[in-house]
Design a protein around this motif. Structure first.
Motif, PDB file in Angstrom:
ATOM      1  N   GLY A   1       5.523 -19.900 -16.900  1.00  0.00           N
ATOM      2  CA  GLY A   1       5.641 -21.306 -17.286  1.00  0.00           C
ATOM      3  C   GLY A   1       5.698 -22.213 -16.073  1.00  0.00           C
ATOM      4  N   GLY A   2       6.402 -21.774 -15.038  1.00  0.00           N
ATOM      5  CA  GLY A   2       6.496 -22.569 -13.819  1.00  0.00           C
ATOM      6  C   GLY A   2       5.175 -22.657 -13.078  1.00  0.00           C
ATOM      7  N   LEU A   3       4.469 -21.533 -13.011  1.00  0.00           N
ATOM      8  CA  LEU A   3       3.173 -21.513 -12.326  1.00  0.00           C
ATOM      9  C   LEU A   3       2.200 -22.485 -12.976  1.00  0.00           C
ATOM     10  N   PHE A   4       1.998 -22.322 -14.267  1.00  0.00           N
ATOM     11  CA  PHE A   4       0.965 -23.117 -14.945  1.00  0.00           C
ATOM     12  C   PHE A   4       1.366 -24.579 -15.145  1.00  0.00           C
ATOM     13  N   SER A   5       2.649 -24.841 -15.397  1.00  0.00           N
ATOM     14  CA  SER A   5       3.049 -26.236 -15.592  1.00  0.00           C
ATOM     15  C   SER A   5       3.018 -27.016 -14.284  1.00  0.00           C
TER      16      SER A   5
ATOM     17  N   THR B   1       9.179 -29.536  -8.676  1.00  0.00           N
ATOM     18  CA  THR B   1      10.426 -29.117  -9.322  1.00  0.00           C
ATOM     19  C   THR B   1      10.351 -27.697  -9.871  1.00  0.00           C
ATOM     20  N   GLN B   2       9.169 -27.264 -10.273  1.00  0.00           N
ATOM     21  CA  GLN B   2       9.038 -25.915 -10.823  1.00  0.00           C
ATOM     22  C   GLN B   2       9.413 -24.858  -9.788  1.00  0.00           C
ATOM     23  N   GLY B   3       9.065 -25.077  -8.544  1.00  0.00           N
ATOM     24  CA  GLY B   3       9.464 -24.158  -7.488  1.00  0.00           C
ATOM     25  C   GLY B   3      10.974 -24.063  -7.375  1.00  0.00           C
ATOM     26  N   LEU B   4      11.633 -25.191  -7.534  1.00  0.00           N
ATOM     27  CA  LEU B   4      13.098 -25.209  -7.517  1.00  0.00           C
ATOM     28  C   LEU B   4      13.667 -24.469  -8.725  1.00  0.00           C
TER      29      LEU B   4
END
Length: 164
Positions: free
Chosen positions: A108-112, A61-64
């Motif tokens: 935040g998206g990368l690490f989460s 979902t972070q990629g989205l």
């Protein structure tokens, strides 16, 4: 000379690009980690495919979210409006604003996503050993998701408040 002519736009596009690419990298790593754990379980019990797939998809979902921030940033810059003349006059300070606004989602998206992939892999272990408790693993994954959503929210609110 570069910063005076294209600096603002270049910085803004760099920020938007990082907001799309870094969460995508994290999601690829996170879903890959969960997928590796899932293949081990599925080789023993193929009937658990649906639950494994759900756990594997969650770190994606972070990629989205990163793509949403990228799209919203370039829309806010005017790249999708067709009036490119104003883009070339973007001040460096405004480019820095876009760059800074995209950083929460980028990092935040990368690490989460990577962390969530590890939690999802562990949750697949729960599914293997105690199939009735697999929802507990999902709750643990959703806890990490909360921080990705906060990153998305931070970036979106900052982009909205950049003055044209």
């Amino acid at each position: 000379m570069f910063l005076e002519n294209m600096g603002g736009l270049a910085l803004a596009l760099l920020g938007a690009g990082l907001a799309a690419v870094l969460p995508g990298i994290g999601s690829a790593k996170g879903t890959g980690c969960a997928g590796e754990a899932g293949t081990g379980l599925l080789s023993q019990d193929p009937s658990k495919f649906g639950k494994v797939l759900i756990l594997q998809v969650i770190p994606g979902t972070q990629g989205l979210y990163g793509l949403v921030v990228w799209f919203f940033a370039i829309y806010s810059m005017g790249l999708l409006g067709g009036s490119f003349s104003s883009l070339y006059n973007m001040e460096v300070i405004q480019g820095m604003q876009y760059f800074a606004a995209c950083l929460p989602m980028a990092l935040g998206g990368l690490f989460s996503a990577i962390a969530q992939g590890r939690v999802a892999a562990g949750s697949i272990n729960i599914l293997a050993k105690k199939p009735d408790d697999w929802a507990k693993g999902m709750v643990l994954c959703i806890t990490v998701e909360f921080y990705a959503i906060l990153s998305l929210l931070a970036s979106m609110l900052m982009i909205i408040n950049i003055s044209a």
